[in-house]
Design a protein around this motif. Structure first.
Motif, PDB file in Angstrom:
ATOM      1  N   ASP A   1       2.839   7.489 -94.947  1.00 45.30           N
ATOM      2  CA  ASP A   1       3.000   7.014 -93.654  1.00 45.30           C
ATOM      3  C   ASP A   1       4.213   6.187 -93.360  1.00 45.30           C
ATOM      4  O   ASP A   1       5.179   6.342 -92.067  1.00 45.30           O
ATOM      5  CB  ASP A   1       1.854   6.129 -93.296  1.00 45.30           C
ATOM      6  CG  ASP A   1       1.780   5.975 -91.821  1.00 45.30           C
ATOM      7  OD1 ASP A   1       1.739   6.912 -90.892  1.00 45.30           O
ATOM      8  OD2 ASP A   1       1.521   4.947 -91.403  1.00 45.30           O
ATOM      9  N   ALA A   2       4.638   5.302 -94.362  1.00 45.16           N
ATOM     10  CA  ALA A   2       5.749   4.599 -94.393  1.00 45.16           C
ATOM     11  C   ALA A   2       7.196   5.194 -94.116  1.00 45.16           C
ATOM     12  O   ALA A   2       8.290   4.802 -93.341  1.00 45.16           O
ATOM     13  CB  ALA A   2       5.875   3.444 -95.228  1.00 45.16           C
ATOM     14  N   ILE A   3       6.993   6.382 -95.010  1.00 42.51           N
ATOM     15  CA  ILE A   3       8.397   7.383 -95.057  1.00 42.51           C
ATOM     16  C   ILE A   3       8.235   8.035 -93.690  1.00 42.51           C
ATOM     17  O   ILE A   3       9.314   8.088 -93.020  1.00 42.51           O
ATOM     18  CB  ILE A   3       8.045   8.168 -96.118  1.00 42.51           C
ATOM     19  CG1 ILE A   3       8.256   7.791 -97.735  1.00 42.51           C
ATOM     20  CG2 ILE A   3       9.085   9.264 -96.162  1.00 42.51           C
ATOM     21  CD1 ILE A   3       8.023   8.375 -98.655  1.00 42.51           C
ATOM     22  N   VAL A   4       7.395   8.270 -93.168  1.00 42.63           N
ATOM     23  CA  VAL A   4       7.382   9.336 -91.876  1.00 42.63           C
ATOM     24  C   VAL A   4       7.909   8.157 -90.717  1.00 42.63           C
ATOM     25  O   VAL A   4       8.711   8.602 -89.848  1.00 42.63           O
ATOM     26  CB  VAL A   4       5.954   9.618 -91.617  1.00 42.63           C
ATOM     27  CG1 VAL A   4       6.152  10.409 -90.060  1.00 42.63           C
ATOM     28  CG2 VAL A   4       5.654  10.804 -92.584  1.00 42.63           C
TER      29      VAL A   4
ATOM     30  N   ARG B   1      -3.229   4.969-101.778  1.00 42.86           N
ATOM     31  CA  ARG B   1      -1.593   4.333-102.019  1.00 42.86           C
ATOM     32  C   ARG B   1      -0.768   5.334-101.439  1.00 42.86           C
ATOM     33  O   ARG B   1       0.211   4.959-100.727  1.00 42.86           O
ATOM     34  CB  ARG B   1      -1.539   4.098-103.669  1.00 42.86           C
ATOM     35  CG  ARG B   1      -0.268   3.632-103.865  1.00 42.86           C
ATOM     36  CD  ARG B   1       0.109   3.142-105.219  1.00 42.86           C
ATOM     37  NE  ARG B   1      -0.612   4.334-106.272  1.00 42.86           N
ATOM     38  CZ  ARG B   1       0.034   5.201-106.717  1.00 42.86           C
ATOM     39  NH1 ARG B   1       1.330   5.471-106.427  1.00 42.86           N
ATOM     40  NH2 ARG B   1      -0.573   6.107-107.397  1.00 42.86           N
ATOM     41  N   LEU B   2      -0.980   6.739-101.508  1.00 43.15           N
ATOM     42  CA  LEU B   2       0.150   7.669-101.010  1.00 43.15           C
ATOM     43  C   LEU B   2      -0.074   7.777 -99.696  1.00 43.15           C
ATOM     44  O   LEU B   2       0.854   8.069 -99.009  1.00 43.15           O
ATOM     45  CB  LEU B   2      -0.252   8.835-101.734  1.00 43.15           C
ATOM     46  CG  LEU B   2       0.274   9.079-103.298  1.00 43.15           C
ATOM     47  CD1 LEU B   2      -0.425  10.609-103.837  1.00 43.15           C
ATOM     48  CD2 LEU B   2       1.775   9.095-103.481  1.00 43.15           C
ATOM     49  N   THR B   3      -1.243   7.581 -99.012  1.00 47.30           N
ATOM     50  CA  THR B   3      -1.294   7.589 -97.690  1.00 47.30           C
ATOM     51  C   THR B   3      -0.543   6.562 -96.858  1.00 47.30           C
ATOM     52  O   THR B   3       0.375   6.871 -96.083  1.00 47.30           O
ATOM     53  CB  THR B   3      -3.002   7.429 -97.323  1.00 47.30           C
ATOM     54  OG1 THR B   3      -3.672   8.416 -97.828  1.00 47.30           O
ATOM     55  CG2 THR B   3      -3.159   7.261 -95.851  1.00 47.30           C
ATOM     56  N   GLY B   4      -0.575   5.225 -97.377  1.00 49.85           N
ATOM     57  CA  GLY B   4       0.500   4.316 -96.964  1.00 49.85           C
ATOM     58  C   GLY B   4       1.930   4.344 -97.158  1.00 49.85           C
ATOM     59  O   GLY B   4       2.583   4.354 -95.992  1.00 49.85           O
TER      60      GLY B   4
END
Length: 99
Positions: free
Chosen positions: A33-36, A27-30
């Motif tokens: 990644d969206a934040i970056v 969950r945190l990876t997605g």
């Protein structure tokens, strides 16, 4: 190309001393990644010719008249105090002062 990998999220979790299970890593990876990606989009738009602003609308202070209203008497203010001395609240000494 994704900059945030599950391994990076696990590493960040270890640095922050946060135990993450596999579901949280996924969950945190997605999310990260969206934040970056969003930060990269903003960086593309933010150019030197765009003036930085803190507010889109100019701010203006609005003051009300300073009028005296109903106030508590000393007795009313101290009636529920756990400890009072004369007309003052008594509190524990701080900053190394003796009690």
């Amino acid at each position: 190309m994704s900059e945030i990998t599950p391994e990076l999220v696990r590493h960040l979790g270890e640095l922050a001393r946060i135990r993450l299970d596999d579901d949280e890593v996924t969950r945190l990876t997605g999310q990260l990644d969206a934040i970056v990606d969003n930060i990269a989009k903003v960086s593309q738009v933010a150019t030197p010719d765009v003036v930085a602003t803190s507010h889109p609308i100019p701010l203006e202070n609005v003051f009300r008249p300073d009028t005296v209203g109903e106030v508590l008497t000393t007795a009313q203010a101290l009636q529920n105090a756990p400890d009072a001395a004369g007309d003052r609240f008594r509190v524990t000494a701080i900053l190394g002062e003796e009690q």
